[in-house]
Design a protein around this motif. Structure first.
Motif, PDB file in Angstrom:
ATOM      1  N   VAL A 258       0.855  -1.210   0.000  1.00  0.00           N
ATOM      2  CA  VAL A 258       0.000   0.000   0.000  1.00  0.00           C
ATOM      3  C   VAL A 258       0.881   1.247   0.000  1.00  0.00           C
ATOM      4  O   VAL A 258       0.666   2.183  -0.772  1.00  0.00           O
ATOM      5  CB  VAL A 258      -0.970  -0.001   1.216  1.00  0.00           C
ATOM      6  CG1 VAL A 258      -1.685   1.332   1.359  1.00  0.00           C
ATOM      7  CG2 VAL A 258      -1.985  -1.135   1.096  1.00  0.00           C
TER       8      VAL A 258
ATOM      9  N   GLU B  82       1.446   3.741  -3.181  1.00  0.00           N
ATOM     10  CA  GLU B  82       0.996   5.120  -2.965  1.00  0.00           C
ATOM     11  C   GLU B  82       2.079   6.123  -3.362  1.00  0.00           C
ATOM     12  O   GLU B  82       1.771   7.181  -3.917  1.00  0.00           O
ATOM     13  CB  GLU B  82       0.617   5.318  -1.494  1.00  0.00           C
ATOM     14  CG  GLU B  82      -0.034   6.658  -1.198  1.00  0.00           C
ATOM     15  CD  GLU B  82      -1.365   6.826  -1.915  1.00  0.00           C
ATOM     16  OE1 GLU B  82      -2.340   6.228  -1.473  1.00  0.00           O
ATOM     17  OE2 GLU B  82      -1.437   7.543  -2.934  1.00  0.00           O
TER      18      GLU B  82
ATOM     19  N   ILE C 142     -11.485   0.581  -1.283  1.00  0.00           N
ATOM     20  CA  ILE C 142     -11.204   1.912  -0.731  1.00  0.00           C
ATOM     21  C   ILE C 142     -11.553   2.994  -1.750  1.00  0.00           C
ATOM     22  O   ILE C 142     -12.007   4.079  -1.388  1.00  0.00           O
ATOM     23  CB  ILE C 142      -9.745   2.029  -0.202  1.00  0.00           C
ATOM     24  CG1 ILE C 142      -9.620   3.261   0.704  1.00  0.00           C
ATOM     25  CG2 ILE C 142      -8.720   2.063  -1.311  1.00  0.00           C
ATOM     26  CD1 ILE C 142      -8.334   3.331   1.508  1.00  0.00           C
TER      27      ILE C 142
ATOM     28  N   LEU D  51      -4.828   6.445   6.640  1.00  0.00           N
ATOM     29  CA  LEU D  51      -5.445   5.974   5.396  1.00  0.00           C
ATOM     30  C   LEU D  51      -6.424   7.016   4.863  1.00  0.00           C
ATOM     31  O   LEU D  51      -6.975   7.817   5.620  1.00  0.00           O
ATOM     32  CB  LEU D  51      -6.198   4.664   5.641  1.00  0.00           C
ATOM     33  CG  LEU D  51      -5.352   3.401   5.850  1.00  0.00           C
ATOM     34  CD1 LEU D  51      -6.253   2.195   6.067  1.00  0.00           C
ATOM     35  CD2 LEU D  51      -4.409   3.133   4.665  1.00  0.00           C
TER      36      LEU D  51
ATOM     37  N   THR E  63      -9.800   8.513   3.592  1.00  0.00           N
ATOM     38  CA  THR E  63     -11.197   8.295   4.009  1.00  0.00           C
ATOM     39  C   THR E  63     -12.089   9.206   3.155  1.00  0.00           C
ATOM     40  O   THR E  63     -11.577  10.120   2.489  1.00  0.00           O
ATOM     41  CB  THR E  63     -11.377   8.702   5.483  1.00  0.00           C
ATOM     42  OG1 THR E  63     -11.132  10.125   5.555  1.00  0.00           O
ATOM     43  CG2 THR E  63     -10.419   7.973   6.405  1.00  0.00           C
TER      44      THR E  63
ATOM     45  N   GLN F 182      -4.821   6.123  -1.138  1.00  0.00           N
ATOM     46  CA  GLN F 182      -5.027   5.078  -0.131  1.00  0.00           C
ATOM     47  C   GLN F 182      -4.325   5.396   1.190  1.00  0.00           C
ATOM     48  O   GLN F 182      -4.879   5.190   2.250  1.00  0.00           O
ATOM     49  CB  GLN F 182      -4.508   3.728  -0.671  1.00  0.00           C
ATOM     50  CG  GLN F 182      -5.246   3.286  -1.919  1.00  0.00           C
ATOM     51  CD  GLN F 182      -4.651   2.056  -2.557  1.00  0.00           C
ATOM     52  OE1 GLN F 182      -3.605   1.569  -2.148  1.00  0.00           O
ATOM     53  NE2 GLN F 182      -5.314   1.555  -3.577  1.00  0.00           N
ATOM     54  N   CYS F 183      -3.091   5.869   1.093  1.00  0.00           N
ATOM     55  CA  CYS F 183      -2.287   6.070   2.309  1.00  0.00           C
ATOM     56  C   CYS F 183      -2.032   7.565   2.494  1.00  0.00           C
ATOM     57  O   CYS F 183      -1.111   8.126   1.904  1.00  0.00           O
ATOM     58  CB  CYS F 183      -0.978   5.299   2.168  1.00  0.00           C
ATOM     59  SG  CYS F 183       0.128   5.500   3.556  1.00  0.00           S
TER      60      CYS F 183
END
Ligand code: ZN
Ligand code: ZN
Length: 258
Positions: A90, A94, A167, A186, A188, A210-211
């Protein structure tokens, strides 16, 4: 394949229609403006776009960038527990995505492609898929080449593919939920909605997909307590699917962004 894509669409529709109705941030119609266009993106992205967007970086990693492959490193990475590989994949994906997204926002001819994703004036789970195919291949290449080169295990890549899809739909959903400290780690809905906000302070912020830690690292994290009221961009991107596909290649008024 078509039946599988349709079933996936119906399940996502049922799930998100229910939670967005109960926990929506903004009051909006279920079949909002641009919904049909986005449904076409869903179909074409699932049936054609995703294949190309994965095959091109895979081919690049296997051919042009073959010199960068270290079999010893790949074997070491693949031998790690999946619980360690997953956060690592991840993070490294990213890093690639972030800089692709940064370029899409700062290079004028690339922005024309990315403007399509930012043209949604109302966000919901389905807004995720409004991505021009050139944008899709460009970002996926930056995102996937590093992880193909690092040699994560097939099991990790499978879990990562599931996580990526989930996500992406989630962060665009029209949800009023707050995520507290989780926003620092993460991405949101609370965080990504600011990326789509039509407000000068939010422009070119929250580039991670994502991150969000990566936005903290590079100084582009933006998350005020209040919520965005307006989404979209001042330039007028056409609403129809085919018109959006040719939009980056047409002459149109230059906008202040990037
Ligand atoms: Zn963007
Ligand atoms: Zn988005």
């Amino acid at each position: 394949m078509f039946a599988k894509a349709l079933l996936g669409f119906l399940l996502l529709f049922a799930l998100f229609a229910t939670i967005e109705r109960r926990c929506g941030l903004h009051r909006q119609r279920l079949f909002r403006r641009g919904w049909t266009t986005d449904a076409i993106y869903y179909a074409t992205g699932n049936l054609i776009g995703q294949g190309a967007a994965i095959a091109i970086p895979a081919l690049l990693a296997l051919s042009v960038l073959k010199w960068a492959v270290s079999p010893g490193l790949q074997a070491w990475v693949a031998a790690q527990p999946v619980a360690l590989q997953l956060p690592a994949v991840v993070f490294f994906a990213e890093l690639g995505y972030y800089w692709a997204h940064w370029l899409l926002h700062h290079v004028p001819w690339l922005w024309r492609f990315h403007a399509v994703h930012h043209s949604s004036e109302q966000l919901d789970w389905l807004s995720t898929v409004r991505v021009h195919p050139v944008d899709q291949v460009f970002t996926k290449t930056f995102q996937l080449v590093p992880i193909f080169l690092l040699g994560f295990s097939v099991e990790t890549l499978g879990l990562y593919a599931l996580f990526s899809s989930a996500i992406a739909f989630f962060i665009h959903a029209n949800l009023r939920w707050r995520f507290g400290w989780f926003n620092w780690l993460l991405v949101t809905p609370e965080f990504h909605h600011w990326h789509h906000a039509d407000e000068a302070q939010a422009h070119n912020k929250n580039l991670a997909a994502q991150c969000s830690l990566v936005d903290r690292l590079f100084g582009s994290f933006y998350l005020p307590r209040r919520r965005p009221r307006l989404y979209g961009i001042p330039e007028s991107v056409p609403q129809a699917y085919w018109q959006q596909l040719i939009y980056p290649f047409t002459r149109h008024q230059r906008h202040a962004r990037p």
